[in-house]
Design a protein around this motif. Structure first.
Motif, PDB file in Angstrom:
ATOM      1  N   HIS A 186      65.712 -42.494  -6.560  1.00  0.00           N
ATOM      2  CA  HIS A 186      64.372 -43.059  -6.726  1.00  0.00           C
ATOM      3  C   HIS A 186      63.397 -42.217  -5.911  1.00  0.00           C
ATOM      4  O   HIS A 186      63.802 -41.410  -5.072  1.00  0.00           O
ATOM      5  N   CYS A 241      57.590 -46.270  -6.994  1.00  0.00           N
ATOM      6  CA  CYS A 241      58.686 -45.343  -7.265  1.00  0.00           C
ATOM      7  C   CYS A 241      58.135 -44.266  -8.187  1.00  0.00           C
ATOM      8  O   CYS A 241      57.522 -44.576  -9.197  1.00  0.00           O
ATOM      9  N   GLU A 246      60.025 -41.560  -9.340  1.00  0.00           N
ATOM     10  CA  GLU A 246      61.083 -40.766  -9.977  1.00  0.00           C
ATOM     11  C   GLU A 246      61.686 -41.651 -11.048  1.00  0.00           C
ATOM     12  O   GLU A 246      62.112 -42.765 -10.748  1.00  0.00           O
ATOM     13  N   TYR A 247      61.714 -41.153 -12.288  1.00  0.00           N
ATOM     14  CA  TYR A 247      62.205 -42.001 -13.375  1.00  0.00           C
ATOM     15  C   TYR A 247      63.623 -42.474 -13.079  1.00  0.00           C
ATOM     16  O   TYR A 247      64.505 -41.666 -12.802  1.00  0.00           O
ATOM     17  N   CYS A 248      63.819 -43.817 -13.102  1.00  0.00           N
ATOM     18  CA  CYS A 248      65.105 -44.352 -12.670  1.00  0.00           C
ATOM     19  C   CYS A 248      65.636 -45.410 -13.622  1.00  0.00           C
ATOM     20  O   CYS A 248      66.476 -46.218 -13.253  1.00  0.00           O
ATOM     21  N   HIS A 252      61.546 -48.603 -14.460  1.00  0.00           N
ATOM     22  CA  HIS A 252      61.000 -47.705 -13.443  1.00  0.00           C
ATOM     23  C   HIS A 252      59.532 -47.991 -13.149  1.00  0.00           C
ATOM     24  O   HIS A 252      59.111 -48.035 -11.998  1.00  0.00           O
ATOM     25  N   MET A 296      58.759 -50.786 -10.672  1.00  0.00           N
ATOM     26  CA  MET A 296      59.410 -50.770  -9.354  1.00  0.00           C
ATOM     27  C   MET A 296      58.356 -50.524  -8.282  1.00  0.00           C
ATOM     28  O   MET A 296      57.810 -49.434  -8.179  1.00  0.00           O
TER      29      MET A 296
HETATM   30 CU1  CUA Z   1      63.004 -46.258  -8.985  1.00  0.00          CU
HETATM   31 CU2  CUA Z   1      61.738 -45.136 -10.596  1.00  0.00          CU
END
Ligand code: CUA
Length: 258
Positions: free
Chosen positions: A92, A127, A129-131, A135, A138
Motif C-alpha cells: 500500500h 493510500c 498505491e493500487y491495492c 483502493h 482506503m
Molecule cells: Cu491500499 Cu491502495
C-alpha cells in the motif's frame, strides 16, 4: 584538452553543484526528509499510538485491504510524531495530506517518517498505491485538536475479560478507576493509561509500562500521580493476579490508543 571538451566538463560539474544545492535547499528550507526503512523494528500487525514524552508520540500504523489502523489518530497541536508503517497484506501507499509524509507500506518491513503537527486541523491519510477493489476508499485521518489526550482520542469500549473484571472487583480497583476513559476525578482511568507519560507528586515523571504498573499495584505509596491522593494499600496480591491485571491494563492502553 580541446575547448569544447573543457566546456562540457565545466557544464557537467556546474549541473552537479546545482543539483546538490537543490537538495540542501529542500532539506533546510522546505524540511524535506528522505523516508527511511528501519530494520530494528519487528513488523507488527496491530496499530497503536504510544506517548513517549510530553509532545512526543509514536504511531504504529498498519495498512491492510482496505483501511489504516488506527483509522483516526487524535492528538494535540505541537505533537511530534514518529510514524512506523507496515502492511498486513499487500503493498500500500500512505500519504498524510498537508504534510511531507509519503511512504510505502510493504509487508514484512517497517518504514519510518517523522512529522510535527503545528496547527489544529484534519489531515486525511490516503493510500496511493493500487491495492485492489476498494483502493480508492482506503483512508484514515489525523485530527489535531487543542486539549486532545490519548484516552479520549478513541472511544474504544473496554474489553476486559470476566476473569480480570472479577480481579478488578475483588481488589476494589473499580471503586476509583474507570475502564472507559470517563471520570478521572478520583483516579486516572485505566483506559489508555498504558504508554502515557505520568507526572508524580514529587515532580518526576515516567512512561506507564509493565514495571511501573506492577510497582503501582504492589507499592502504591512509592510514586503518587500528581493531583491525586495515594492509592490505598490493597494488601498481599498473588503474583499471577498482578500479572493478569498488568496484562489487562496494557491491552486497555492499546485499545485506548487505537
Ligand atoms: Cu491500499 Cu491502495
Amino acid at each position: 584538452m580541446e575547448t569544447n571538451e573543457k566546456r562540457i566538463f565545466i557544464a557537467a560539474i556546474t549541473l552537479l553543484l546545482v543539483f546538490f544545492a537543490g537538495l540542501a535547499l529542500a532539506y533546510r528550507a522546505y524540511g524535506v526528509r528522505i523516508p527511511g526503512c528501519v530494520t530494528d523494528v519487528r513488523p507488527f500487525d496491530e496499530g497503536k499510538v504510544v506517548q513517549r514524552g510530553e509532545h512526543q508520540f509514536e504511531v504504529q500504523m498498519v495498512s491492510r485491504m482496505w483501511n489504516f489502523e488506527p483509522q483516526e489518530v487524535v492528538l494535540p497541536p505541537g505533537s511530534e510524531v514518529t510514524l512506523y508503517l507496515s502492511s498486513a497484506d499487500v503493498v500500500h501507499g500512505m500519504q498524510i495530506l498537508g504534510t511531507n509524509v509519503n511512504l510505502m507500506a510493504i509487508p514484512g518491513t517497517v518504514n519510518l517518517a517523522t512529522v510535527t503537527f503545528d496547527r489544529e486541523g484534519e489531515f486525511p491519510v490516503v493510500c496511493h498505491e493500487y491495492c485492489g477493489a476498494k483502493h480508492q476508499s482506503m483512508a484514515g485521518k489525523f485530527v489535531i485538536r487543542e486539549g486532545a489526550t490519548l484516552a479520549q482520542a478513541q472511544p474504544a469500549p473496554a474489553a476486559v475479560t470476566e476473569k480480570v473484571g472479577a480481579l478488578f472487583d475483588e481488589y476494589l480497583c473499580l471503586s476509583c478507576h474507570t475502564l472507559d476513559g470517563s471520570d478521572e476525578e478520583v483516579a486516572p482511568s485505566l483506559l489508555g493509561l498504558y504508554g502515557k507519560l505520568q507526572t508524580f507528586a514529587d515532580g518526576s515523571s515516567a512512561v506507564v509500562d509493565d514495571a511501573y504498573l506492577r510497582d503501582a499495584i504492589v507499592h502504591p505509596e512509592k510514586q503518587v500521580v500528581a493531583g491525586y491522593d495515594p492509592m490505598p494499600e490493597v494488601g498481599e496480591i498473588p503474583e499471577e493476579d498482578v500479572r493478569a491485571m498488568v496484562d489487562a491494563i496494557r491491552q486497555l492502553g492499546q485499545q485506548g490508543a487505537r
